[in-house]
Design a protein around this motif. Structure first.
Motif, PDB file in Angstrom:
ATOM      1  N   CYS A 154      37.101  45.719  45.600  1.00  0.00           N
ATOM      2  CA  CYS A 154      37.655  44.724  45.031  1.00  0.00           C
ATOM      3  C   CYS A 154      36.997  44.007  43.969  1.00  0.00           C
ATOM      4  CB  CYS A 154      38.457  43.502  46.001  1.00  0.00           C
ATOM      5  SG  CYS A 154      37.156  43.167  47.059  1.00  0.00           S
ATOM      6  N   HIS A 155      35.822  44.131  43.473  1.00  0.00           N
ATOM      7  CA  HIS A 155      34.803  43.639  42.651  1.00  0.00           C
ATOM      8  C   HIS A 155      33.910  44.482  41.965  1.00  0.00           C
ATOM      9  CE1 HIS A 155      33.023  43.826  46.602  1.00  0.00           C
ATOM     10  NE2 HIS A 155      31.847  43.812  45.834  1.00  0.00           N
ATOM     11  N   VAL A 192      38.883  35.877  43.933  1.00  0.00           N
ATOM     12  CA  VAL A 192      37.813  35.411  45.028  1.00  0.00           C
ATOM     13  C   VAL A 192      36.546  36.239  44.787  1.00  0.00           C
ATOM     14  CG1 VAL A 192      37.368  35.149  47.409  1.00  0.00           C
ATOM     15  CG2 VAL A 192      40.046  34.896  46.359  1.00  0.00           C
ATOM     16  N   CYS A 193      36.820  37.436  45.328  1.00  0.00           N
ATOM     17  CA  CYS A 193      35.434  38.415  45.695  1.00  0.00           C
ATOM     18  C   CYS A 193      34.515  38.412  44.294  1.00  0.00           C
ATOM     19  CB  CYS A 193      35.819  39.633  46.096  1.00  0.00           C
ATOM     20  SG  CYS A 193      37.056  39.817  47.170  1.00  0.00           S
ATOM     21  N   GLU A 224      31.400  36.194  44.198  1.00  0.00           N
ATOM     22  CA  GLU A 224      30.264  36.427  44.932  1.00  0.00           C
ATOM     23  C   GLU A 224      28.997  37.003  44.299  1.00  0.00           C
ATOM     24  OE1 GLU A 224      28.700  34.646  47.428  1.00  0.00           O
ATOM     25  OE2 GLU A 224      30.373  34.557  48.498  1.00  0.00           O
ATOM     26  N   PHE A 225      29.410  38.055  43.771  1.00  0.00           N
ATOM     27  CA  PHE A 225      28.111  39.173  43.272  1.00  0.00           C
ATOM     28  C   PHE A 225      27.849  38.965  41.785  1.00  0.00           C
ATOM     29  CE2 PHE A 225      31.154  40.596  46.606  1.00  0.00           C
ATOM     30  CZ  PHE A 225      30.218  41.431  47.215  1.00  0.00           C
ATOM     31  N   PRO A 269      37.869  27.804  44.997  1.00  0.00           N
ATOM     32  CA  PRO A 269      36.981  27.010  44.371  1.00  0.00           C
ATOM     33  C   PRO A 269      35.821  27.934  43.857  1.00  0.00           C
ATOM     34  CG  PRO A 269      36.908  26.442  46.641  1.00  0.00           C
ATOM     35  CD  PRO A 269      38.052  27.431  46.655  1.00  0.00           C
ATOM     36  N   LEU A 270      35.288  28.711  44.492  1.00  0.00           N
ATOM     37  CA  LEU A 270      34.086  29.475  44.056  1.00  0.00           C
ATOM     38  C   LEU A 270      33.835  29.901  42.622  1.00  0.00           C
ATOM     39  CD1 LEU A 270      31.324  30.110  45.345  1.00  0.00           C
ATOM     40  CD2 LEU A 270      32.003  32.497  45.812  1.00  0.00           C
TER      41      LEU A 270
END
Lengths: 221, 120
Positions: free
Chosen positions: A94-95, A125-126, A129-130, A154-155
């Motif tokens: 998903c990313h 979302v995902c 993170e990367f 929020p991220l």
């Protein structure tokens, strides 16, 4: 046999972050400005790319990495504009991660470009993170998604340098309070710049292009 | 959804550490996840139980500690816990996103049995 406990304290993403760092070094060595563009599916990432490329391709050498779970649809749209495009199909993930970008970079002669745009997989979302090794993260929130999204996810808002509020031509037809979004986002991320745009009408695209021009010129020095 | 990828990276590091310290069996792993990280604990536990099958980690319990978001104000240097993702300093009102904690994705420790003949 004896029970033991060992203290480790290691970053779970260490391998991925190490590759991101080596990507970043490569981008800096070649003085290529790299943008990681993120949003939900359907917020307008590819439409924004089309607008951006049309406005900038006469003055900059642009390449695009397209991330999708499946299909070549987006890459075909961008190739039509005469721009070098590499499609990554994540096959379910998903990313995009730094490793996928590292592999894609084998097909892109970086010294031939000023500006590399990475269109991430549509997901709010995902992808946040990367780290891919990019210089800046930009994200799109379209007005049809609702003005509560910064608090729910929020991220991405916290990590992006620019928030593009897209489809502002549809504001009369939906419940979307732009001021509410600006207020929430400013408390989440004091550095973020908010730009209001419509990829349909072209409104606001000039300010986005101006931001990119400044950013690209910073990488050249 | 990316919890599967994170579970794989976690397993890789944990297996490496288990081998280095000559574990024969790993019974539990302690992990810290920041509240700001986009990771759902239940999804990570489920993904870990799948990806650890057939390794020294199989059946190990994953215990997850959630780390609250703490920021430091860059005007008055006050440390404050961030609630509802508002980074506004409760003392002076300035917004500072200087996170002291809350973004962690860490393997903290592993527990288990030490043995002469570790299985893989």
């Amino acid at each position: 046999m004896s029970e033991i406990s060992v203290t480790v304290v290691r970053n779970i993403l260490e391998a991925q972050d190490r590759i991101a760092k080596s990507n970043r070094k490569l981008f800096e060595d070649h003085k290529v400005f790299v943008l990681n563009l993120m949003s939900s599916p359907g917020a307008g990432k590819t439409s924004l790319l089309e607008r951006t490329i049309e406005a900038m391709k006469s003055s900059y050498r642009i390449a695009v990495i397209e991330g999708d779970i499946q299909s070549q649809e987006d890459a075909l749209r961008i190739k039509r504009l005469g721009v070098e495009t590499i499609q990554i199909n994540t096959g379910g993930a998903c990313h995009l991660d730094a490793n996928m970008i590292q592999s894609a970079l084998e097909k892109i002669p970086l010294n031939a470009y000023d500006f590399l745009i990475i269109e991430n997989v549509g997901n709010l979302v995902c992808p946040a993170e990367f780290d891919l090794g990019e210089h800046e993260k930009a994200m799109i929130l379209s007005v049809t998604e609702g003005d509560d999204k910064p608090l729910k996810y929020p991220l991405m808002f916290q990590k992006s340098s620019v928030l593009l509020i897209n489809k502002i031509d549809l504001i009369p037809y939906v419940t979307f309070n732009t001021e509410r979004v600006k207020k929430t986002v400013s408390e989440l991320n004091p550095r973020i710049q908010v730009l209001e745009i419509s990829c349909k009408t072209g409104e606001g695209i000039d300010k986005w292009v101006e931001w990119l021009r400044n950013r690209i010129s910073l990488c050249k020095h | 959804m990316h919890e599967v990828g994170i579970a794989e990276m976690l397993s890789e590091i944990a297996i490496e550490e288990a081998k280095r310290h000559n574990f024969s069996k790993v019974s539990s792993l302690k992990v810290q996840i920041g509240e700001m990280a986009a990771v759902v604990p239940e999804a990570l536990i489920f993904a870990f139980s799948i990806v650890s099958k057939g390794t020294i980690l199989e059946g190990a319990q994953l215990s997850i500690e959630i780390v609250p978001i703490v920021a430091r104000c860059d005007r008055c240097e006050e440390l404050f816990e961030v609630e509802n993702f508002s980074f506004k300093c409760p003392e002076c009102g300035k917004v500072s996103d200087h996170c002291i904690s809350g973004k962690e994705l860490l393997l903290i420790s592993i527990e288990g049995e030490k043995g002469e003949h570790p299985h893989v």
